[in-house]
Design an enzyme around this catalytic site. Structure first.
Site, PDB file in Angstrom:
ATOM      1  CG  ASN A  63       2.909   0.540  -3.697  1.00  0.00           C
ATOM      2  OD1 ASN A  63       2.020  -0.345  -3.187  1.00  0.00           O
ATOM      3  ND2 ASN A  63       2.554   1.493  -4.589  1.00  0.00           N
ATOM      4  CD  GLU A 119       7.336  13.155   1.454  1.00  0.00           C
ATOM      5  OE1 GLU A 119       7.751  13.906   0.689  1.00  0.00           O
ATOM      6  OE2 GLU A 119       7.824  12.171   1.787  1.00  0.00           O
ATOM      7  N   GLY A 129      -5.092 -10.086  -2.937  1.00  0.00           N
ATOM      8  CA  GLY A 129      -4.001 -10.884  -2.212  1.00  0.00           C
ATOM      9  C   GLY A 129      -2.984 -11.539  -3.140  1.00  0.00           C
ATOM     10  CG  HIS A 134       1.782   2.088  -9.523  1.00  0.00           C
ATOM     11  ND1 HIS A 134       0.587   2.559  -9.009  1.00  0.00           N
ATOM     12  CD2 HIS A 134       1.741   2.630 -10.897  1.00  0.00           C
ATOM     13  CE1 HIS A 134      -0.178   3.340  -9.861  1.00  0.00           C
ATOM     14  NE2 HIS A 134       0.366   3.442 -11.067  1.00  0.00           N
ATOM     15  CB  ILE A 165      -2.832   7.868   0.645  1.00  0.00           C
ATOM     16  CG1 ILE A 165      -3.565   7.944  -0.547  1.00  0.00           C
ATOM     17  CG2 ILE A 165      -1.681   8.922   0.618  1.00  0.00           C
ATOM     18  CD1 ILE A 165      -2.656   7.192  -1.644  1.00  0.00           C
ATOM     19  CG  LEU A 166       0.727   4.316   4.383  1.00  0.00           C
ATOM     20  CD1 LEU A 166       1.727   3.277   4.258  1.00  0.00           C
ATOM     21  CD2 LEU A 166      -0.178   3.843   5.631  1.00  0.00           C
TER      22      LEU A 166
HETATM   23  C1  GRF Z   1      -2.698  -4.915  -7.974  1.00  0.00           C
HETATM   24  O1  GRF Z   1      -2.779  -4.662  -9.281  1.00  0.00           O
HETATM   25  C2  GRF Z   1      -1.672  -4.162  -7.526  1.00  0.00           C
HETATM   26  O2  GRF Z   1      -0.829  -3.397  -8.263  1.00  0.00           O
HETATM   27  C3  GRF Z   1      -2.511  -2.879  -6.964  1.00  0.00           C
HETATM   28  O3  GRF Z   1      -3.699  -3.500  -6.490  1.00  0.00           O
HETATM   29  C4  GRF Z   1      -4.014  -4.468  -7.288  1.00  0.00           C
HETATM   30  C5  GRF Z   1      -4.641  -5.608  -6.312  1.00  0.00           C
HETATM   31  O4  GRF Z   1      -3.516  -6.456  -6.088  1.00  0.00           O
HETATM   32  N1  GRF Z   1      -1.832  -1.890  -6.106  1.00  0.00           N
HETATM   33  P1  GRF Z   1      -3.820  -8.018  -5.159  1.00  0.00           P
HETATM   34  O5  GRF Z   1      -4.146  -9.036  -5.923  1.00  0.00           O
HETATM   35  O6  GRF Z   1      -4.593  -7.686  -3.976  1.00  0.00           O
HETATM   36  O7  GRF Z   1      -2.306  -8.248  -4.903  1.00  0.00           O
END
Ligand code: GRF
Length: 210
Positions: free
Chosen positions: A114, A154, A22, A116, A99-100
């Site tokens: 999102n 998607e 988080g 990434h 995955i949604l």
């Molecule tokens: C992060 O690197 C994010 O980009 C990826 O998951 C990792 C965990 O992030 N999708 P967080 O610390 O749970 O926000």
């Protein structure tokens, strides 16, 4: 927007979907507190992992949080119910490891974003998540990587790009050190900025004469 104590609550209502530590959620919470995010309010955190430290962060920040154990269609149905009940306008995936389906993403077209941990279209799509993304970047030998915030459709990591920030790969980096730098120097900076930009635009559409 809902009427509250005589005032129109003019904030976009956000749900943040999480699965892990988080740190991106924390960046959003801190940005809301500092006023960097002023057009939106995080009103719910939903995790598919009951052990996610992100839930602790939500609790500490006084944000309503829900656990929806990961189980495909049932999970989506339950998440959709929470989104309806909480009157969510914008969904933010922050380290969310599910995955949604197209059914879900089309229901919230252009209202799911999102983060990434690479410069899309590099090192993204099916199977590219968490440390694997940084292992692929190091394996390829790129000198620059970074993070991308994009709309969700998607196709995994396939939606329109909203914001990106580059981070240099350093001598001696391994996947863990690179991941930490990309999070600190890119993800945690552009996710709050992108959320504020998208929310401000949504608010303007809701209140054209404001
Ligand atoms: C992060 O690197 C994010 O980009 C990826 O998951 C990792 C965990 O992030 N999708 P967080 O610390 O749970 O926000």
């Amino acid at each position: 927007m809902t009427k509250k104590s005589g005032f129109i609550e003019s904030k976009i209502r956000i749900a943040v979907l999480v699965s892990g530590g988080g740190t991106n959620l924390q960046a959003l919470i801190d940005a809301q507190k500092s006023g960097a995010i002023k057009s939106a309010k995080i009103v719910a955190v939903i995790s598919n992992n009951r052990d996610a430290y992100a839930l602790e962060r939500a609790e500490t920040a006084g944000i309503k949080n829900f656990i929806v154990p990961k189980s495909g269609e049932n999970a989506e149905t339950e998440i959709l119910h929470i989104l309806d009940t909480e009157k969510i306008d914008l969904i933010v995936l922050a380290g969310f490891m599910m995955i949604l389906s197209e059914k879900f993403t089309s229901r919230y077209a252009h209202r799911i974003i999102n983060v990434h941990p690479s410069l899309i279209p590099s090192f993204c799509g099916k199977g590219f998540y968490g440390l694997r993304v940084h292992e692929a970047a190091l394996g390829y030998g790129v000198k620059l990587t970074g993070a991308t915030v994009h709309f969700v459709n998607e196709i995994p990591d396939g939606g329109a790009i909203i914001m990106q920030k580059a981070v240099a790969v350093q001598e001696g980096d391994d996947a863990k050190t690179l991941q930490a730098r990309v999070m600190k120097e890119a993800e945690h900076i552009i996710l709050p900025r992108a959320v504020e930009a998208v929310a401000a635009e949504m608010l303007a559409e809701k209140q054209p004469n404001a």
